[in-house]
Design a protein around this motif. Structure first.
Motif, short mmCIF file in Angstrom:
data_model
loop_
_atom_site.label_atom_id
_atom_site.label_comp_id
_atom_site.label_asym_id
_atom_site.label_seq_id
_atom_site.Cartn_x
_atom_site.Cartn_y
_atom_site.Cartn_z
N ALA A 32 0.83 -1.20 0.00
CA ALA A 32 0.00 0.00 0.00
C ALA A 32 0.86 1.26 0.00
O ALA A 32 0.60 2.22 -0.74
CB ALA A 32 -0.94 -0.01 1.19
N VAL A 33 1.90 1.26 0.83
CA VAL A 33 2.79 2.42 0.90
C VAL A 33 3.53 2.62 -0.42
O VAL A 33 3.69 3.75 -0.90
CB VAL A 33 3.76 2.28 2.08
N ALA A 34 3.97 1.53 -1.04
CA ALA A 34 4.66 1.64 -2.32
C ALA A 34 3.75 2.27 -3.38
O ALA A 34 4.18 3.13 -4.16
CB ALA A 34 5.14 0.27 -2.78
N LEU A 35 2.50 1.85 -3.42
CA LEU A 35 1.54 2.43 -4.37
C LEU A 35 1.34 3.92 -4.09
O LEU A 35 1.32 4.75 -5.01
CB LEU A 35 0.20 1.70 -4.28
N LEU A 36 1.19 4.26 -2.84
CA LEU A 36 0.94 5.66 -2.46
C LEU A 36 2.14 6.53 -2.78
O LEU A 36 1.98 7.66 -3.28
CB LEU A 36 0.61 5.73 -0.97
N LEU A 37 3.36 6.05 -2.49
CA LEU A 37 4.55 6.83 -2.77
C LEU A 37 4.69 7.10 -4.27
O LEU A 37 5.00 8.24 -4.67
CB LEU A 37 5.78 6.09 -2.25
N GLU A 38 4.47 6.09 -5.08
CA GLU A 38 4.59 6.28 -6.53
C GLU A 38 3.60 7.34 -7.02
O GLU A 38 3.95 8.21 -7.82
CB GLU A 38 4.35 4.95 -7.26
N TRP A 39 2.38 7.27 -6.52
CA TRP A 39 1.37 8.28 -6.90
C TRP A 39 1.78 9.66 -6.39
O TRP A 39 1.67 10.67 -7.11
CB TRP A 39 0.01 7.88 -6.33
N GLY A 40 2.25 9.75 -5.16
CA GLY A 40 2.61 11.03 -4.60
C GLY A 40 3.77 11.69 -5.33
O GLY A 40 3.76 12.90 -5.57
N PHE A 41 4.77 10.89 -5.70
CA PHE A 41 5.92 11.45 -6.39
C PHE A 41 5.60 11.82 -7.84
O PHE A 41 6.08 12.84 -8.35
CB PHE A 41 7.10 10.47 -6.37
N ALA A 74 8.64 16.12 -3.71
CA ALA A 74 10.07 15.87 -3.85
C ALA A 74 10.59 14.98 -2.74
O ALA A 74 11.51 14.18 -2.96
CB ALA A 74 10.84 17.18 -3.86
N VAL A 75 10.02 15.11 -1.54
CA VAL A 75 10.45 14.34 -0.38
C VAL A 75 9.23 13.95 0.44
O VAL A 75 8.31 14.76 0.63
CB VAL A 75 11.41 15.16 0.53
N VAL A 76 9.20 12.71 0.89
CA VAL A 76 8.16 12.25 1.82
C VAL A 76 8.84 11.91 3.14
O VAL A 76 9.86 11.20 3.16
CB VAL A 76 7.41 11.03 1.26
N GLN A 77 8.27 12.42 4.22
CA GLN A 77 8.83 12.18 5.55
C GLN A 77 8.00 11.14 6.30
O GLN A 77 6.80 11.00 6.06
CB GLN A 77 8.86 13.48 6.35
N ARG A 125 12.26 11.66 -4.14
CA ARG A 125 11.60 11.22 -5.37
C ARG A 125 12.45 10.26 -6.17
O ARG A 125 11.96 9.28 -6.74
CB ARG A 125 11.24 12.44 -6.21
N ASP A 126 13.75 10.49 -6.23
CA ASP A 126 14.64 9.68 -7.06
C ASP A 126 15.35 8.58 -6.29
O ASP A 126 16.20 7.88 -6.85
CB ASP A 126 15.67 10.59 -7.75
N ASP A 127 15.03 8.42 -5.02
CA ASP A 127 15.68 7.38 -4.22
C ASP A 127 15.14 6.00 -4.58
O ASP A 127 13.98 5.85 -5.00
CB ASP A 127 15.45 7.63 -2.73
N ALA A 128 15.98 4.98 -4.38
CA ALA A 128 15.55 3.60 -4.62
C ALA A 128 14.44 3.24 -3.64
O ALA A 128 14.49 3.61 -2.46
CB ALA A 128 16.72 2.66 -4.46
N ARG A 129 13.45 2.52 -4.10
CA ARG A 129 12.32 2.10 -3.26
C ARG A 129 12.57 0.69 -2.72
O ARG A 129 11.75 -0.22 -2.88
CB ARG A 129 11.00 2.13 -4.05
#
Length: 376
Positions: free
Chosen positions: A113-122, A128-131, A176-180
């Motif tokens: 779920a977090v991976a999906l949300l991060l991709e959408w957010g970025f 640019a950054v999620v904390q 945004r450009d960091d490895a997931r």
């Protein structure tokens, strides 16, 4: 943004993120009243159906419309499983929050779920950054952040407020450009057993045993950096510290327990694992060091030697066969520490050398350091 018209449906084929609905109320009540949610979040105690409906029909739509939070329902196995959200903080940054009901944990749902949300957010929202922030001790939350690539920062005292009480917080970030994917190993401490010993993680109800074992004259003399007496507060700190170091891929720590009664009788730590390979490789090409101490009730039984032999067996076994894949294992102690030296020799370690005047003692003098080793 219009709710629910502008809320996208995101899926990886296993987990789906969608707009929350009024019929999620029962699931939201269960999630908020789950013991882990009560322990680590700020949801009101005894969360009820009316509160859930207020959030789903008013709070969530308002958050989307004002873009103060992008809140998704997590659907798994055809059921409401929890929620994830991004909260914009200005400057193209956002804070991540997530939670699951107990039935959905342990299957990788939160990570997906977090991976999906991060991709959408970025990509769709341009962050640019999620904390990430979580109460110290919330290992489930930290594991998800680790698995999705977050780098961890400082532990900040009193950063979070939970029901009027200030709590210390772990922090992390992902660009945004960091490895997931994980940036460091996370050591899951294996249970190791033999006919003579059982090795496992320490439990919180064993803090008195830990305190008793580390409060004695021998510890004061040979390990002067350990404060005396080693009280309950120090034991609690140590338990959290070794767990954090395992999560950072730095050390393993075992409770040495009686194989018949499971009573805690000592401790072995495997550390100095600085040459661990990246987690994707899953191998280890360097060396490690062992440290150990025992409870008085375990003295004279050969328990510590048995524990070290069992750990060495696991350590030298390849990762493919369920071991660690180590090359060299070291034990270092004061030359006058006869008990520690007997343990090393009984466990099959050989004297590799002596470093003169290299081991500080509790009385202010400097002893020689003896180094034992075993090679794969």
């Amino acid at each position: 943004m219009e709710f629910p018209a502008d809320v996208p449906v995101l899926t990886d084929g296993v987990v789906t993120l969608r707009a929350p609905r009024a019929d999620d109320a029962a699931g939201l009540v269960a999630q908020c009243n789950d013991p882990e949610s009560v322990r680590w979040t700020s949801v009101p105690l005894s969360y009820g159906e009316q509160q859930a409906l207020e959030r789903l029909t008013k709070g969530v739509p308002a958050a989307w419309q004002t873009e103060t939070a992008f809140i998704f329902a997590v659907e798994y196995d055809g059921r409401f499983a929890g929620s994830v959200e991004l909260r914009p903080e200005g400057g193209n940054t956002a804070e991540l929050a997530y939670g699951l009901d107990g039935w959905a944990r342990g299957a990788g749902v939160a990570q997906r779920a977090v991976a999906l949300l991060l991709e959408w957010g970025f990509t769709s929202r341009g962050f640019a950054v999620v904390q990430w922030r979580a109460h110290v001790g919330n290992w489930g939350s930290r594991r998800v952040a680790w698995a999705t690539g977050f780098q961890f920062g400082a532990t900040i005292p009193n950063l979070l407020v939970q029901r009027g009480v200030r709590k210390d917080a772990w922090t992390g970030w992902l660009g945004r450009d960091d490895a997931r994917e994980p940036q460091t190993p996370w050591f899951d401490v294996p249970v190791l057993e033999s006919s003579a010993v059982r090795l496992r993680e320490w439990r919180e109800d064993e803090l008195p045993r830990m305190s008793e074992a580390r409060t004695n004259d021998a510890t004061k003399h040979f390990l002067p950096f350990i404060r005396q007496p080693f009280d309950a507060g120090a034991a609690r700190w140590l338990l959290g510290h070794v767990r954090l170091q395992a999560a950072q891929g730095l050390r393993f720590n075992w409770c040495v327990a009686d194989p018949a009664t499971d009573v805690a009788l000592g401790n072995v730590t495997l550390f100095r694992l600085s040459e661990a390979a990246p987690p994707a490789e899953g191998t280890f090409v360097g060396e490690g060091e062992l440290g150990y101490w025992g409870h008085p009730e375990g003295a004279g039984r050969g328990l510590m030697s048995a524990a070290i032999r069992r750990i060495a067996e696991w350590y030298f076994t390849s990762a493919q066969a369920g071991g660690f894949g180590g090359r060299r294992l070291v034990i270092a102690t004061a030359a006058t520490n006869k008990a520690a030296r007997r343990v090393a020799e009984s466990a099959g370690f050989e004297l590799a050398g002596t470093e003169r005047a290299a081991f500080p003692l509790g009385d202010g003098t400097i002893d020689d350091k003896v180094v034992y080793d075993r090679i794969k």
